[in-house]
Motif scaffolding. Sequence first.
Motif, mmCIF file in Angstrom:
data_model
loop_
_atom_site.group_PDB
_atom_site.id
_atom_site.type_symbol
_atom_site.label_atom_id
_atom_site.label_comp_id
_atom_site.label_asym_id
_atom_site.label_seq_id
_atom_site.Cartn_x
_atom_site.Cartn_y
_atom_site.Cartn_z
ATOM 1 N N GLY A 77 0.819 -1.215 0.000
ATOM 2 C CA GLY A 77 0.000 0.000 0.000
ATOM 3 C C GLY A 77 0.848 1.258 0.000
ATOM 4 O O GLY A 77 0.553 2.223 -0.735
ATOM 5 N N VAL A 78 1.893 1.283 0.830
ATOM 6 C CA VAL A 78 2.753 2.456 0.857
ATOM 7 C C VAL A 78 3.469 2.632 -0.468
ATOM 8 O O VAL A 78 3.628 3.760 -0.969
ATOM 9 N N ALA A 79 3.872 1.531 -1.082
ATOM 10 C CA ALA A 79 4.542 1.616 -2.374
ATOM 11 C C ALA A 79 3.607 2.173 -3.439
ATOM 12 O O ALA A 79 3.998 2.991 -4.279
ATOM 13 N N ALA A 80 2.349 1.725 -3.419
ATOM 14 C CA ALA A 80 1.384 2.245 -4.398
ATOM 15 C C ALA A 80 1.168 3.743 -4.209
ATOM 16 O O ALA A 80 1.128 4.515 -5.187
ATOM 17 N N ALA A 81 1.021 4.161 -2.957
ATOM 18 C CA ALA A 81 0.832 5.582 -2.706
ATOM 19 C C ALA A 81 2.064 6.385 -3.103
ATOM 20 O O ALA A 81 1.960 7.485 -3.666
ATOM 21 N N THR A 82 3.224 5.842 -2.801
ATOM 22 C CA THR A 82 4.462 6.538 -3.153
ATOM 23 C C THR A 82 4.622 6.643 -4.661
ATOM 24 O O THR A 82 5.023 7.686 -5.196
ATOM 25 N N LEU A 83 4.287 5.545 -5.357
ATOM 26 C CA LEU A 83 4.376 5.573 -6.817
ATOM 27 C C LEU A 83 3.446 6.625 -7.412
ATOM 28 O O LEU A 83 3.825 7.378 -8.317
ATOM 29 N N GLN A 84 2.217 6.691 -6.908
ATOM 30 C CA GLN A 84 1.275 7.710 -7.403
ATOM 31 C C GLN A 84 1.783 9.113 -7.087
ATOM 32 O O GLN A 84 1.661 10.037 -7.890
ATOM 33 N N GLN A 85 2.400 9.264 -5.937
ATOM 34 C CA GLN A 85 2.939 10.578 -5.555
ATOM 35 C C GLN A 85 4.087 10.973 -6.476
ATOM 36 O O GLN A 85 4.209 12.129 -6.883
ATOM 37 N N LEU A 86 4.939 9.988 -6.806
ATOM 38 C CA LEU A 86 6.046 10.272 -7.713
ATOM 39 C C LEU A 86 5.540 10.627 -9.105
ATOM 40 O O LEU A 86 6.048 11.553 -9.745
ATOM 41 N N VAL A 87 4.525 9.905 -9.575
ATOM 42 C CA VAL A 87 3.968 10.207 -10.894
ATOM 43 C C VAL A 87 3.382 11.619 -10.908
ATOM 44 O O VAL A 87 3.584 12.400 -11.851
ATOM 45 N N SER A 88 2.653 11.969 -9.874
ATOM 46 C CA SER A 88 2.077 13.317 -9.800
ATOM 47 C C SER A 88 3.178 14.365 -9.760
ATOM 48 O O SER A 88 3.071 15.426 -10.389
ATOM 49 N N ALA A 89 4.253 14.073 -9.011
ATOM 50 C CA ALA A 89 5.336 15.031 -8.905
ATOM 51 C C ALA A 89 6.028 15.245 -10.246
ATOM 52 O O ALA A 89 6.463 16.364 -10.565
ATOM 53 N N VAL A 90 6.127 14.198 -11.048
ATOM 54 C CA VAL A 90 6.754 14.332 -12.361
ATOM 55 C C VAL A 90 5.966 15.302 -13.235
ATOM 56 O O VAL A 90 6.514 16.189 -13.893
ATOM 57 N N PHE A 91 4.643 15.168 -13.225
ATOM 58 C CA PHE A 91 3.824 16.079 -14.026
ATOM 59 C C PHE A 91 3.838 17.487 -13.439
ATOM 60 O O PHE A 91 3.764 18.485 -14.185
ATOM 61 N N GLU A 92 3.931 17.603 -12.140
ATOM 62 C CA GLU A 92 4.026 18.928 -11.543
ATOM 63 C C GLU A 92 5.325 19.618 -11.953
ATOM 64 O O GLU A 92 5.353 20.838 -12.155
ATOM 65 N N ARG A 93 6.381 18.842 -12.081
ATOM 66 C CA ARG A 93 7.637 19.440 -12.534
ATOM 67 C C ARG A 93 7.518 19.950 -13.969
ATOM 68 O O ARG A 93 8.128 20.954 -14.329
ATOM 69 N N VAL A 94 6.726 19.279 -14.770
ATOM 70 C CA VAL A 94 6.514 19.762 -16.144
ATOM 71 C C VAL A 94 5.788 21.109 -16.125
ATOM 72 O O VAL A 94 6.115 22.021 -16.892
ATOM 73 N N VAL A 95 4.785 21.215 -15.244
ATOM 74 C CA VAL A 95 4.057 22.496 -15.145
ATOM 75 C C VAL A 95 5.008 23.613 -14.718
ATOM 76 O O VAL A 95 4.994 24.715 -15.281
ATOM 77 N N ASP A 96 5.831 23.342 -13.718
ATOM 78 C CA ASP A 96 6.798 24.351 -13.275
ATOM 79 C C ASP A 96 7.787 24.672 -14.382
ATOM 80 O O ASP A 96 8.190 25.834 -14.558
ATOM 81 N N GLU A 97 8.187 23.664 -15.116
ATOM 82 C CA GLU A 97 9.128 23.887 -16.208
ATOM 83 C C GLU A 97 8.507 24.741 -17.305
ATOM 84 O O GLU A 97 9.175 25.598 -17.904
ATOM 85 N N ASP A 98 7.210 24.547 -17.571
ATOM 86 C CA ASP A 98 6.536 25.368 -18.581
ATOM 87 C C ASP A 98 6.487 26.824 -18.162
ATOM 88 O O ASP A 98 6.554 27.730 -19.017
ATOM 89 N N HIS A 99 6.359 27.065 -16.868
ATOM 90 C CA HIS A 99 6.345 28.446 -16.392
ATOM 91 C C HIS A 99 7.707 29.095 -16.570
ATOM 92 O O HIS A 99 7.797 30.324 -16.661
#
Length: 1630
Positions: A98-120
């Motif tokens: 369960g912790v691994a699944a949550a961590t994986l989802q958090q990492l995936v979300s963080a990757v897309f958030e970095r793209v948003v910051d990079e676009d700015h």
Amino acid sequence: MTVILLANELGNLISEAKRKHGDLKTAAEKSLQDLKALPTTSEQQFAADLGLDVQLKVLQALPSLLQNYSDELRDDLLASALQLCALLQSAKAQTVSGVAAATLQQLVSAVFERVVDEDHKATEVPARHEVPGDGKPITLRPAAYDAYRMFRDLVLAAEERPTKFVRLTALSPESSLELIWSALSANARLFVLHPELSGIIRANLLPAVTRPLSERLPFTLTVRSLRVMDILLGRYFNRFLEEFEVVLALLTQNLDLDPSAPWKRALAMEVLRNFFANGNCIVDAYGAYDDAEEGKAVVQDLLAAFVRLSAEKPNAIGLGQQSSIPTGPGSRTLGSDQTSLEMAGGVAGAISSALGVAEANVPGISSQWSLPRSTCLEQLDKLEAPPMPETYLYAMVLDCLSSMSDTLAKIVVPLAAHNEKPISDVNEEQADESGQPSSERPTRSSRSQSFRQRAIPANPLNADQQPVAPRVHAVAGLVDTCWPAVLAICSTYLSAALEEQYYRNLIKACQCFAQVAGLLRLKTPRDALLTTLSKSAVPPHIVNAAMMDSGRSPTTPSVESARIFSNAKSLLSVDSLVSQTSTGSPDRRSSVEAARPMLSTRNLQSLRALLNLAIALGPTMETSFTVVVDALRQADLILSSSLTQNVMRQGAQQKGNDSPAAVQAFSAEVNAVEAAASRLLESTSEYPNESFLTVLTAFVRLLGARSETAASSPTAEPTSPPVTPIMKGRTFSGLANLSTLSEILQERNYEFTIPKIGALASLNITRFMVYDSEESGWSLLVNALVNVAVASSKPREARWAATNVLCSTAAATVYEALHEEEDVRRMVQRRALAVLLHVVDGIYSEDGELTTVDLQMQGHVLDSLRSILERCGESLVAGWTKTLAIISSAFERTEVPPASLEDEVETRVDWAHISNDLVSVQIGRSAFTALQLVCSDFLDALPQSVMPSLLELLHRFLTQTDDLNMALTTLTIVTSVADRLVLEGAVQNMDRILPATEADDSLTHRQLEPTNSRSAQLMTLLTHLRTAVRQSQGEVRNATFQTMCNIYRSSGDEFSPEAWEFILRTNVLNILSDDTQLSFASNETLGAPAKPTRADQAMSKVIILGVTDLVAQYLHTIELIRKLPSLWEALLNKLEAYLDCGSHTLNEAVYSALSKILSRLIEPTPTWTTPVYRAVSLWLKRLPEDSTGSKSDNQGAYVAYIEAGLELYRLAKQTMGTPQTRKMIDNVYHCIAHSTGPTHGSDMNNLSPLQSKSMSLLKGIRTDYSTLTASLISAAAHLAQLHHDRASRETPNNGPTYIAIASDAIDWLALLIRKSADDAEVVESGAVLQGIEAYKRMVVSKYNVPAKCKGLSLWRKATSAAVDLSQYVLELPERFSIHGSIRTGLFTGYASIAAAIVNAKEVGTVATTAEVAEDELADINSFRKLRAILIPRLGSADLPEHTRSVYCHSLFDASIIHRTEVGEVPEAGVSPLSDLHQIRRGRARRVPYSKRERMSYVCLEELISLSSTPVGTADDGKLAQAAAPLLILRLAIPIRAYIADHPLGGKSPQPLSELEELLYCFETIKNLKLHPDALYADAVASGRTGSAAHLHFLYPLLARAVAIAGSSWSGTQEVHQPLQSLLQAIVPFP
């Protein structure tokens, strides 16, 4: 494998962190050493040794690494982190997984958030990575590149294909789809902006999630795939149209029944429901697929599938003859669900419910059991599909239908209403186009065009805006091709068992779809749905049942009709039914027949939807409007039936099967229908004439039109709509014959129709005014209603209602025509007033006594006439004989009036048959109100032919004795008549009647005839008014006097001087004499003075001001009278009689009147020389006095007196003698000094009105005469000291403070003194000295009289004024060679002012130290300015020694910093040097220092300066001789205090102020150089001279002081050292 992988990861971490993060590198190396030290037997053993704790810590560290080292965690490191989470997600331990699944989802979300910051920060990060795109490569930045590879691998993992960036072999397809859904949900805009991500969706993701629709896949994979499909359809439909065409087709196929996988059907339906609810997707789909060339019928197939689905299981949805409430699966009882069912729109039990909706014992559709707890798309925790409710799919069909209808309406309805404009806007546009100004009304043709433009909604198909036009055409195509499917679905569900909310949504959907069809001019689908709603609203069998009930149990007309006629706007109200329950008989049956159907709340909902449709579609309905009218009438018939009333009563009394909650819900729905019907009628005002006549005819036919030959026996007329079957050849049980039923129905029609016709009339007033009576429907409406109103055989409620409609319509048409051309107004006004007169004549044409209804109708007609007169103004140009005839109906008639004539013919009132008695007081008041309006607003418009009738009416209202207020109000009408007489030449011809009336002040009745002179009528009227003023009744006197004054004011400009002389001598001035005789007669005791009461004084004041106001207003004409002086003398004599009464109220009135008259004289003229001189004489000798014995306020009288003085001096300024002017100055000062107000300190910062006006008068007096200037200076000096005079009294009263005027007088006094620069006579008179003395008094008093004006103390202002004048004043004696007391007084005064400046004896009374400091600085500056001017002149030998002594002693007193003891300073007259070396007794207490310490040092410096050797001057030493002894004493005082006090304190530090003073004295002694002759004149000094003569007296004290300063007991270096320095610097002195 796990050991190797973990070792590799640690090695990579060491290599990446060794450059920048040494702590991390050290920790990683230690972990690697510990890992190698572990025994390695097997992977399982290692995992067990490693333990869950290590795995959890690793997972917890990954988000922190990504957050803190986001720039370093890229590419392979990122892939490793993702791979680690994916591996641990497949662990057997649920905690780790369960912790691994949550961590994986958090990492995936963080990757897309970095793209948003990079676009700015796009300009800061370079793009280096290329990926394939559509036709050409796409260059990506680092974060976008990582996101692209990660998202691609997630899609590949979902397809169970090898990944390229992250090894996700341990990640299941279900987990991949969940991560994909999460990424799509949280980053909707990101996937649109990045084409590389959209390419992955098109190429990989869409085929992957579409596969479950065509293949049999597990539930877990299917539900996750369709969740992704759902979000893709909603957000990216227009981006992937080709791909989604296949998806929609597959979803439609999956709607077919599949017994093996019913859950798949529900999943497909949920996706479609979301698709329908998502904006305009369904319209876009139709435009992209069905409406395209050679396109597939995707949407049509989908709706056809809905039709099949809705009819799939009739029993499940409870399909029957009409809609009902479902009970749910299984048997249900009526216990706990009874209340909920009632509140939902019905009551339980198919037979027991009368007002609600019957309950069907079928599952049906309800939110309670038709919807699962969670949708199938949300069942992610299930391995197998859960069971779905049986009616879940059918409920979603309803949701899809509602969403689609809402979408169509949101697109079409705004476009249809976009081009509509208010009728006023259309008219203004047409006026602009034709070049006419906006204030002019358009012609009939333009108004007709405006009706058409406003009424018909715009066709949205004509819109050419992009992208609106293609979408509208798509909507039209969808409606035209899919309406059969929609109709089939609606027809099915309208007869199904639905929960209330579902039924409401269904009605709304049907309504919206029909509205869209109608706005798009698609008649077939519109009419189909309209018919469906009308049948659902009023079923035919219910109408027949209501007719049978009305025939069996006809209700009392008074009870039934009161429900409607009590409220003209009521349409279907049943509010009174509940309130009538208390009148129900206890013997009534407690239940109703179960077999007799009734309207339910759902029938009313359908009816409301039908009405809203009619409102929305308007004229586009054409003849279909008859169906709506008949449906309304039939619904009203049903609701008015005894069956409905009984059920409502029993429900309210809780005796029947329907609960109060059901009754309340039913009533609420009826109210909603009423509101919709009201809006429908309002919309007809915008219809074209043809459509409006259709609507009006539909209502008028319900009044039971009969032929003239059969008017006495009403017959029934078919009123049912075509869809309602009429039973033929059948008799009703309980009915005597068909005519009885017809009469009952006709009464029902009155109750329903008349209010509707009234509403239509009020909403279409403009139409009646613009068009011909036949074309607009006026004739049709009026003829039908008049026949009802005047017929005594009609029900009284119907008569009253018809009269109300006629009156309101007539008034509204007249008002609407106000701005039309005159011929149009004339026609409309005659037409409207003829209707009112026709109603009144019809009332009195009937035989018998007047009834209450007749009086009410007559009163209503009079009120309507009043309303017309109020709102028309001068625009009423016709119908005056009809107007006066209507008003005359308030009086009793001796004969029946003739029948009303045609509209265009004016009739004459036969006054011989009209008495003076009112029909009733209330009718009389209403008629009198109308007469007031005629005489006040329409006298100019009255033709000559109606004046006799007007005078007759005035005569009758004046002679009536029923209402005193009415008689008083008649005076106002008399004013209007007088104005009319003036306008017709009564004033211009006044000179012709003067010789005939000079001998007698009254005119004969013959001269008052309308055919005689208007001037004679006017004079007779004025004579009557003067006679009325002599009456003793206050109300009559006041009202009559005001009326007379108003008549004079309105026409006074047109009177000739001869006419004014006659009026004043015979009328106006005699009113003053009459008033003094009536109100101020002597007491019965001989010789007792008059004592007028307050009421008498108030009335007298009104008369005085009124008479003089007339004189003032027309003074420009009156001054042309040849005998003006004698006329003026007569006026002043009459006014002086009021002054003899000794009342301040009358004094104020007299002088105010005199001031007002004089203010009208712009400049003095020879004509007014004698009158003004007479007025000045009166003013000077008659100061306002009060002899009544009461201490009244004299402010008003004094203000009026001063105002009169201002005007008199303005006119007599050039001719008034000096004695008179001085008397005027004295009188003005008397008024100021003896005024009783203002009180409570209101004149502290601002002048009171009396003070302000008095100062204006004084300042305006001429100053070119020496005596006048001296008098003014004297007056200013006294005014400046008024506050000090008041403060000097032992007990000052609560009167004026005189602070503000004193402040003003200070400035004025300075100005006057400056103006006397060239007039030696003024200076020699002592006036200037008097002014300086006034300044001195204020400065000397200083803190003793602490008065401030606007924050500035009076003494400071006086100080500034005196200092500013010092240069000028002290030069006057030399300029004019003035010697003696005047010269001495001026210098002595300024010496005293200087002394007062430096001293402040009462400074301790000041509240704040800041104020003391501010005053001290101001005094220092003033002293320095005055010293510079005074000192050069003060040493003159011509001045007495006393003057210099006063100046020097004041400096000495002010220089004392620490208070001295008694006897320490020699008394006056004793040399300051006597006993200089005598030391007083010591004191141990601390002595406070002066609050004005700086001023003390300034004064000490001034003593030093005066005593020192002059530099470059010819001073003979007079000032030095006066100052030097005082200076030596001043320097000795602190030394003696040190010798006496310091030994008592021992080593205690000396107070700082004393130490500073002592050291300053040491320094002064050290540097002091006396004037050689400074001590020559002192008796103690014995003629000692020289610059160091002071050391002879001070050295012994210094010697004693140095001994104390050097003492071991009390000595201090801070004194000893400066003292030694001083003694060393002293040279031997003689």
